[in-house]
Design a protein around this motif. Sequence first.
Motif, mmCIF file in Angstrom:
data_model
loop_
_atom_site.group_PDB
_atom_site.id
_atom_site.type_symbol
_atom_site.label_atom_id
_atom_site.label_comp_id
_atom_site.label_asym_id
_atom_site.label_seq_id
_atom_site.Cartn_x
_atom_site.Cartn_y
_atom_site.Cartn_z
ATOM 1 N N HIS A 33 40.138 26.795 23.742
ATOM 2 C CA HIS A 33 39.270 25.990 24.588
ATOM 3 C C HIS A 33 39.158 24.614 23.956
ATOM 4 O O HIS A 33 38.961 24.488 22.749
ATOM 5 C CB HIS A 33 37.889 26.640 24.702
ATOM 6 N N SER A 39 27.661 22.191 31.399
ATOM 7 C CA SER A 39 28.567 23.042 32.180
ATOM 8 C C SER A 39 29.967 22.448 32.227
ATOM 9 O O SER A 39 30.972 23.170 32.191
ATOM 10 C CB SER A 39 28.030 23.220 33.604
ATOM 11 N N GLN A 40 30.041 21.112 32.285
ATOM 12 C CA GLN A 40 31.348 20.458 32.274
ATOM 13 C C GLN A 40 32.026 20.617 30.911
ATOM 14 O O GLN A 40 33.243 20.767 30.826
ATOM 15 C CB GLN A 40 31.199 18.980 32.618
ATOM 16 N N ASN A 74 33.391 24.074 30.854
ATOM 17 C CA ASN A 74 34.574 24.211 31.706
ATOM 18 C C ASN A 74 35.747 23.364 31.235
ATOM 19 O O ASN A 74 36.816 23.378 31.859
ATOM 20 C CB ASN A 74 34.224 23.846 33.152
ATOM 21 N N CYS A 132 35.961 20.060 31.210
ATOM 22 C CA CYS A 132 36.196 18.888 32.060
ATOM 23 C C CYS A 132 36.277 17.598 31.250
ATOM 24 O O CYS A 132 36.891 16.630 31.688
ATOM 25 C CB CYS A 132 35.091 18.773 33.109
ATOM 26 N N PHE A 133 35.610 17.548 30.105
ATOM 27 C CA PHE A 133 35.765 16.417 29.201
ATOM 28 C C PHE A 133 35.638 16.896 27.768
ATOM 29 O O PHE A 133 35.121 17.982 27.508
ATOM 30 C CB PHE A 133 34.769 15.289 29.509
ATOM 31 N N THR A 148 47.270 20.899 25.495
ATOM 32 C CA THR A 148 47.042 20.064 26.677
ATOM 33 C C THR A 148 47.341 18.603 26.390
ATOM 34 O O THR A 148 46.853 17.716 27.075
ATOM 35 C CB THR A 148 45.579 20.184 27.154
ATOM 36 N N GLY A 206 43.831 16.868 28.282
ATOM 37 C CA GLY A 206 43.606 17.712 29.436
ATOM 38 C C GLY A 206 44.843 17.977 30.269
ATOM 39 O O GLY A 206 44.763 18.662 31.287
#
Length: 251
Positions: A4, A37-38, A41, A43-44, A79, A83
């Motif tokens: 992650h 939450s981001q 997930n 997202c950043f 990634t 990302g």
Amino acid sequence: MKRHVNGWETIARYLKLRGKQQQDLARLLHITPPAISQVKNGCFLLSPGQLATIINYLEFDEPAINEFYTELFNARIATDGRGREAKAPELPPNWRFSVTFRKSGPKRRAETYRIPLAGTALLDHYAALFESLPDYLARHSDEFLWVPEREEGLCALRIGEEMGEAALTPGSLVLVRGRSYPDPGQLCLIGLLSGKVVLREFWPEGKKVFFREASDHRGRELVVTRRGAARQIRWVYPVREIRPRDDSRSV
């Protein structure tokens, strides 16, 4: 180990262990609960300073710190650090590899590939100008590592005590692409003229190159000019994968 980009598996475990909630984390980082939450997930990306703040707040022990940084290092490598999923390397048609078979267990066939392995202390006399890193390790070390995927130029280095700045415990393995140049944003293993070996992200900007810490805020950012880089840096290789100490398997 799951990968992650923010090491959330370890964060979630320590939130539960310390009796904390996600909203406590939001207050700590001065962001909103939806932003947490981001983070969860992916997202950043959390910054090195935010990562260090979380470690101190949740009181990670040393094994957890090693697991935490290994998880997010490998996720960000996979990634391309931003990302985006990294592209698989193209292999030359004449690539040579070794094959071995397991003699026991339900799955008998196991194809693996051998790469050179050595401790970072062996690099004291390595001259990148004259030969590639895999060739040097193959000549000077009797150790090797079996890996499940073949890749031209891949080799492995065992982290020693001299890497005091890295967020990895001695004995961890860093797999590097020893015949490649890094792309912007890639995590790299860097050999300095001082004899030190460090992990930094590679960010070229105009006439300067910034090697930025990817682990915590205690590491010093290294800035060099393109013309003067040779006065500080001996070699730089992009990192493919990091394996914590318990996962190190050599023959």
